[in-house]
Design an enzyme around this catalytic site. Structure first.
Site, mmCIF file in Angstrom:
data_model
loop_
_atom_site.group_PDB
_atom_site.id
_atom_site.type_symbol
_atom_site.label_atom_id
_atom_site.label_comp_id
_atom_site.label_asym_id
_atom_site.label_seq_id
_atom_site.Cartn_x
_atom_site.Cartn_y
_atom_site.Cartn_z
ATOM 1 N NE ARG A 129 -3.980 6.696 -7.614
ATOM 2 C CZ ARG A 129 -3.952 6.485 -6.308
ATOM 3 N NH1 ARG A 129 -3.805 7.491 -5.480
ATOM 4 N NH2 ARG A 129 -4.081 5.273 -5.827
ATOM 5 N NE ARG A 168 -1.365 6.542 1.254
ATOM 6 C CZ ARG A 168 -1.457 5.584 2.152
ATOM 7 N NH1 ARG A 168 -1.195 5.845 3.421
ATOM 8 N NH2 ARG A 168 -1.800 4.377 1.796
ATOM 9 N NE ARG A 202 -3.162 -1.591 4.213
ATOM 10 C CZ ARG A 202 -4.390 -1.704 3.735
ATOM 11 N NH1 ARG A 202 -5.203 -2.623 4.214
ATOM 12 N NH2 ARG A 202 -4.829 -0.892 2.790
ATOM 13 C CG ASN A 236 2.147 1.520 -5.215
ATOM 14 O OD1 ASN A 236 3.065 1.308 -4.429
ATOM 15 N ND2 ASN A 236 1.619 0.581 -5.974
ATOM 16 C CG HIS A 255 0.115 2.087 -9.412
ATOM 17 N ND1 HIS A 255 -0.132 1.681 -8.124
ATOM 18 C CD2 HIS A 255 -0.988 2.788 -9.799
ATOM 19 C CE1 HIS A 255 -1.329 2.111 -7.745
ATOM 20 N NE2 HIS A 255 -1.860 2.801 -8.744
ATOM 21 C CG ASP A 285 -2.061 0.931 1.131
ATOM 22 O OD1 ASP A 285 -2.258 1.525 0.050
ATOM 23 O OD2 ASP A 285 -2.769 1.106 2.139
ATOM 24 C CD GLU A 322 -13.111 -5.891 -2.391
ATOM 25 O OE1 GLU A 322 -11.898 -6.137 -2.256
ATOM 26 O OE2 GLU A 322 -13.998 -6.776 -2.306
ATOM 27 C CG ASN A 323 -7.491 -2.697 -6.116
ATOM 28 O OD1 ASN A 323 -6.522 -3.430 -5.980
ATOM 29 N ND2 ASN A 323 -7.797 -1.775 -5.217
ATOM 30 C CG LEU A 341 -6.467 -8.001 8.213
ATOM 31 C CD1 LEU A 341 -7.001 -9.310 8.779
ATOM 32 C CD2 LEU A 341 -4.969 -8.113 7.979
HETATM 33 C C1 FPP Z 1 -1.730 0.316 -3.284
HETATM 34 O O1 FPP Z 1 -1.327 1.629 -3.473
HETATM 35 C C2 FPP Z 1 -1.286 -0.528 -4.337
HETATM 36 C C3 FPP Z 1 -2.088 -1.131 -5.272
HETATM 37 C C4 FPP Z 1 -3.541 -0.952 -5.352
HETATM 38 C C5 FPP Z 1 -1.533 -1.988 -6.289
HETATM 39 C C6 FPP Z 1 -0.288 -2.746 -5.950
HETATM 40 C C7 FPP Z 1 0.359 -2.995 -7.226
HETATM 41 C C8 FPP Z 1 1.662 -2.915 -7.495
HETATM 42 C C9 FPP Z 1 2.722 -2.668 -6.510
HETATM 43 C C10 FPP Z 1 2.104 -3.046 -8.903
HETATM 44 C C11 FPP Z 1 1.687 -4.276 -9.613
HETATM 45 C C12 FPP Z 1 2.179 -5.537 -8.981
HETATM 46 C C13 FPP Z 1 2.836 -6.514 -9.601
HETATM 47 C C14 FPP Z 1 3.064 -7.806 -8.888
HETATM 48 C C15 FPP Z 1 3.349 -6.375 -10.962
HETATM 49 P P1 FPP Z 1 -2.452 2.753 -3.538
HETATM 50 O O2 FPP Z 1 -2.608 3.147 -4.953
HETATM 51 O O3 FPP Z 1 -3.684 2.297 -2.857
HETATM 52 O O4 FPP Z 1 -1.735 3.869 -2.714
HETATM 53 P P2 FPP Z 1 -2.428 5.018 -1.854
HETATM 54 O O5 FPP Z 1 -3.198 4.349 -0.768
HETATM 55 O O6 FPP Z 1 -1.244 5.794 -1.353
HETATM 56 O O7 FPP Z 1 -3.286 5.803 -2.801
#
Ligand code: FPP
Length: 223
Positions: free
Chosen positions: A25, A16, A171, A14, A29, A12, A59-60, A178
């Site tokens: 954003r 921020r 996390r 990415n 990622h 979690d 949910e994404n 969770l």
């Molecule tokens: C959460 O950050 C992260 C995700 C929803 C995606 C996780 C994906 C990756 C790290 C890349 C793809 C993975 C692989 C295995 C190739 P967020 O966007 O919710 O961050 P935030 O809460 O700060 O907005």
């Protein structure tokens, strides 16, 4: 002292990470994938049997379409570029979640990758289109269909049925929940919530987490 063999991570922060730097954003990622790559390279050195990563939740899909597209494209590129390395490093790829519901080209790519890495001795399990409640419901339905609704039977029908017991769930980014990840599997896992944003999470952070884990005493309800 016990050593963690199966670690799962809710990656979690990415968004921020990118925001703090005035970047889109998508850059967060992208850097998140680099953090994944570094960690996968460290799996053998850290002597993990299994690393499970929450890459895309059921949910994404609620995120804006361009962000979902970015994440799917990163997945395509990651599998394509890193598959030879998985094979060379004896890493078996495993996918959990309702991944057959992803775009057909990704499903095909994943099927090929699963086949080509099937002999690997250490597992990288990636949760894609994953929701733990949905996984439990699917497993319970299968258990019911054979008339054996026991904890052992439900566990045997979970997507994770061939993975070792989960030892440690981490996390990143300071959130303490969770989010529908490995709810069943985490029954006796240790939990670690760290403030580090995912793109900044390095193998050294994981190494420290494993050291912390080794200091904890697990009693599984006993005393
Ligand atoms: C959460 O950050 C992260 C995700 C929803 C995606 C996780 C994906 C990756 C790290 C890349 C793809 C993975 C692989 C295995 C190739 P967020 O966007 O919710 O961050 P935030 O809460 O700060 O907005």
């Amino acid at each position: 002292m016990s050593t963690a063999k199966h670690v799962a991570i809710i990656m979690d922060g990415n968004g921020r990470w990118a925001k703090q730097r005035g970047l889109p954003r998508a850059m967060g990622h992208k850097r998140g994938v680099e953090a994944v790559r570094a960690l996968v390279r460290a799996v053998a050195r850290l002597d993990l049997d299994c690393l499970t990563l929450y890459a895309f939740s059921s949910e994404n899909w609620k995120r804006p379409e361009d962000e979902v597209d970015d994440l799917m494209n990163l997945m395509r590129r990651f599998i394509k570029s890193d598959l030879p390395e998985f094979i060379a490093n004896d890493v078996r790829l495993k996918i959990i979640g309702d991944w057959q519901g992803l775009a057909p080209d990704i499903v095909k790519m994943l099927e090929d990758a699963l086949e080509q890495t099937a002999g690997g001795s250490r597992t990288l399990a990636v949760a894609l289109n994953y929701g733990s409640q949905q996984e439990i419901a699917r497993a319970a339905a299968k258990a019911a269909a054979i008339g054996d609704v026991t904890t052992a039977s439900i566990a045997a029908h979970l997507d994770t049925n061939d993975l070792p017991q989960l030892d440690l769930l981490i996390r990143t980014s300071g959130e303490v929940r969770l989010s529908n990840f490995l709810l069943w599997q985490a029954a006796y896992a240790e939990m670690l919530f760290v403030d580090t944003l995912w793109p900044d999470f390095t193998p050294e952070h994981l190494e420290q987490a494993l050291r912390d884990f080794a200091q904890r005493e697990r009693r599984y309800g006993g005393r």
